[in-house]
Design an enzyme around this catalytic site. Structure first.
Site, PDB file in Angstrom:
ATOM      1  N   ASP A  66       0.804  -1.232   0.000  1.00  0.00           N
ATOM      2  CA  ASP A  66       0.000   0.000   0.000  1.00  0.00           C
ATOM      3  C   ASP A  66       0.837   1.282   0.000  1.00  0.00           C
ATOM      4  OD1 ASP A  66      -2.088  -1.787   0.227  1.00  0.00           O
ATOM      5  OD2 ASP A  66      -2.309  -1.522   2.399  1.00  0.00           O
ATOM      6  N   GLY A 123      -1.330   5.240 -18.255  1.00  0.00           N
ATOM      7  CA  GLY A 123      -2.052   6.183 -19.128  1.00  0.00           C
ATOM      8  C   GLY A 123      -3.563   6.095 -18.970  1.00  0.00           C
TER       9      GLY A 123
HETATM   10  O1  F6P Z   1      -2.361  -4.048   3.211  1.00  0.00           O
HETATM   11  C1  F6P Z   1      -2.214  -4.801   2.046  1.00  0.00           C
HETATM   12  C2  F6P Z   1      -3.557  -5.207   1.507  1.00  0.00           C
HETATM   13  O2  F6P Z   1      -3.344  -6.045   0.382  1.00  0.00           O
HETATM   14  C3  F6P Z   1      -4.500  -4.052   1.178  1.00  0.00           C
HETATM   15  O3  F6P Z   1      -4.176  -3.462  -0.061  1.00  0.00           O
HETATM   16  C4  F6P Z   1      -5.827  -4.762   1.200  1.00  0.00           C
HETATM   17  O4  F6P Z   1      -6.892  -3.863   1.483  1.00  0.00           O
HETATM   18  C5  F6P Z   1      -5.657  -5.730   2.334  1.00  0.00           C
HETATM   19  O5  F6P Z   1      -4.266  -5.966   2.474  1.00  0.00           O
HETATM   20  C6  F6P Z   1      -6.344  -7.052   2.153  1.00  0.00           C
HETATM   21  O6  F6P Z   1      -6.200  -7.729   3.353  1.00  0.00           O
HETATM   22  P1  F6P Z   1      -6.395  -9.297   3.535  1.00  0.00           P
HETATM   23  O7  F6P Z   1      -5.099  -9.946   3.176  1.00  0.00           O
HETATM   24  O8  F6P Z   1      -6.696  -9.442   4.983  1.00  0.00           O
HETATM   25  O9  F6P Z   1      -7.523  -9.701   2.647  1.00  0.00           O
END
Ligand code: F6P
Ligand code: ADP
Length: 330
Positions: free
Chosen positions: A127, A185
């Site tokens: 993230d 893009g």
């Molecule tokens: O923090 C990383 C992430 O992949 C986020 O982008 C996403 O919202 C979340 O983890 C998903 O979490 P989980 O692995 O608990 O489904």
């Protein structure tokens, strides 16, 4: 300091293995014993850890995921849970702990610091939403994975003259969507940090269509759920909701792709391998210098360290210059 431990926690990210390898080998190089803890704080509370050697981290620099496995633990958020973890460390004479993870994991490291554990945080998350570092481990790989998908979808979008909505991860933040959308893009990039008007977006799509535009890529960050609203409800997709609305408002053929967990895998890029390796080495050096309660970060090309308390109070903003230029160029 003679003994340290390393764990990975929260969502995994490509490059975490490079960081583990670096912590273990830098530790061994400096005469430390290094324990690898399984399943993050859950494994720490259970005492699930083994002594690592040079070979135990061989052949992993190129692999995504984490050989130590990861977990989320509600119990660890309680004082009782934290005491269990501290007891496990004390029982083995482990004084220093390297935590590789996101901001939640850093909060966990901070709580252990309050019990006297010397903890150092390494930012690992696709993230990129952790302050005091330009980049987190895994972000660059995830950007390239999302970009690859956007590029492929663009091919078919042009052939069919369709609108394609692509939902990108990022939890509450738009770093991943903005960076991949800009590089890809995309005609429109919807992120939580920038207010948008879907009617206006649809109007532009219709105007473009009339001018003969053959494709319209809308990259949506999962964090815009409810349009700048709360976190995505489990199992729900903001991409599909936006897709439905765009279809209704433009009356154009619209397709939706939720990129999902492919963004968490794939061989880490050179940048993520090097970042993980540099972060891991610095984290161990900080422990050897007697430092604690700190996180490592990269600013420009320099590895720095910051107080975890301070870092957790900061907010990290997306680069709005990306957004501004992307709008002009699309
Ligand atoms: O923090 C990383 C992430 O992949 C986020 O982008 C996403 O919202 C979340 O983890 C998903 O979490 P989980 O692995 O608990 O489904
Ligand atoms: P990430 O590290 O990717 O942000 P989470 O937010 O799920 O992932 O946090 C990972 C783990 O860190 C949690 O499951 C929990 O065990 C621990 N943690 C999160 N917040 C706190 C907190 N405030 N105090 C103590 N531990 C926490």
């Amino acid at each position: 300091m003679k003994r340290i431990a390393v764990l990975t926690s929260g969502g995994d990210a490509p490059g975490m293995n490079a960081a583990i390898r670096s912590v273990v080998r830098t530790g061994l190089h400096n005469g430390l014993e290094v324990f690898g803890v399984s399943r993050g704080y859950a494994g720490l509370m259970a005492g699930d850890m083994v002594l690592m050697d040079q070979r135990s981290v061989g052949d992993i620099i190129q692999r995504a995921g984490t050989i130590l496995r990861s977990a989320r633990s509600e119990e660890f958020k309680t004082e009782e849970g934290q005491k269990k973890a501290v007891e496990q460390l004390e029982a083995r004479g482990i004084e220093g702990l390297v935590v590789i993870g996101g901001d939640g994991s850093f909060r966990g490291a901070r709580s252990l610091s309050k019990w006297g554990v010397k903890a150092i945080g390494i930012p690992g998350s696709i993230d990129n939403d952790i302050p005091c570092t330009d980049y987190t481990i895994g972000f660059d790989t995830a950007v390239n994975t999302a970009l690859d998908a956007i590029t492929k979808i663009r091919d078919t979008a042009s052939s069919h003259g369709r609108v394609n909505v692509i939902e990108v991860m990022g939890r509450r933040a738009g770093f991943l969507a903005l960076t991949a959308g800009f590089a890809g893009g995309a005609e429109h990039i919807l992120i939580p940090e920038v207010p948008f008007d879907l009617d206006e977006v649809c109007q532009k799509i219709i105007e473009g269509y009339k001018r003969g535009k053959t494709h319209n890529i809308i990259v949506v960050a999962e964090g815009v759920w409810g349009y700048q609203g709360p976190e995505r409800p489990a199992g729900e997709s903001v991409g599909f909701r936006i897709g439905e609305l765009v279809r209704e408002k433009t009356r154009l053929e619209t397709r939706v792709t939720v990129l999902g967990y492919i963004q968490r895998g794939g061989a880490p890029t050179a940048l993520d391998r090097i970042l993980g390796s540099r972060f891991g080495a610095r984290a161990v050096e900080l422990l050897l210098e007697g430092k604690a309660g700190r996180m490592v970060g990269i600013i420009g090309d320099q590895i720095k360290d910051f107080d975890i308390d301070y870092a957790l109070e900061q907010t990290k903003n997306v680069n709005l210059d990306y957004y501004r230029i992307a709008r002009i160029l699309s």
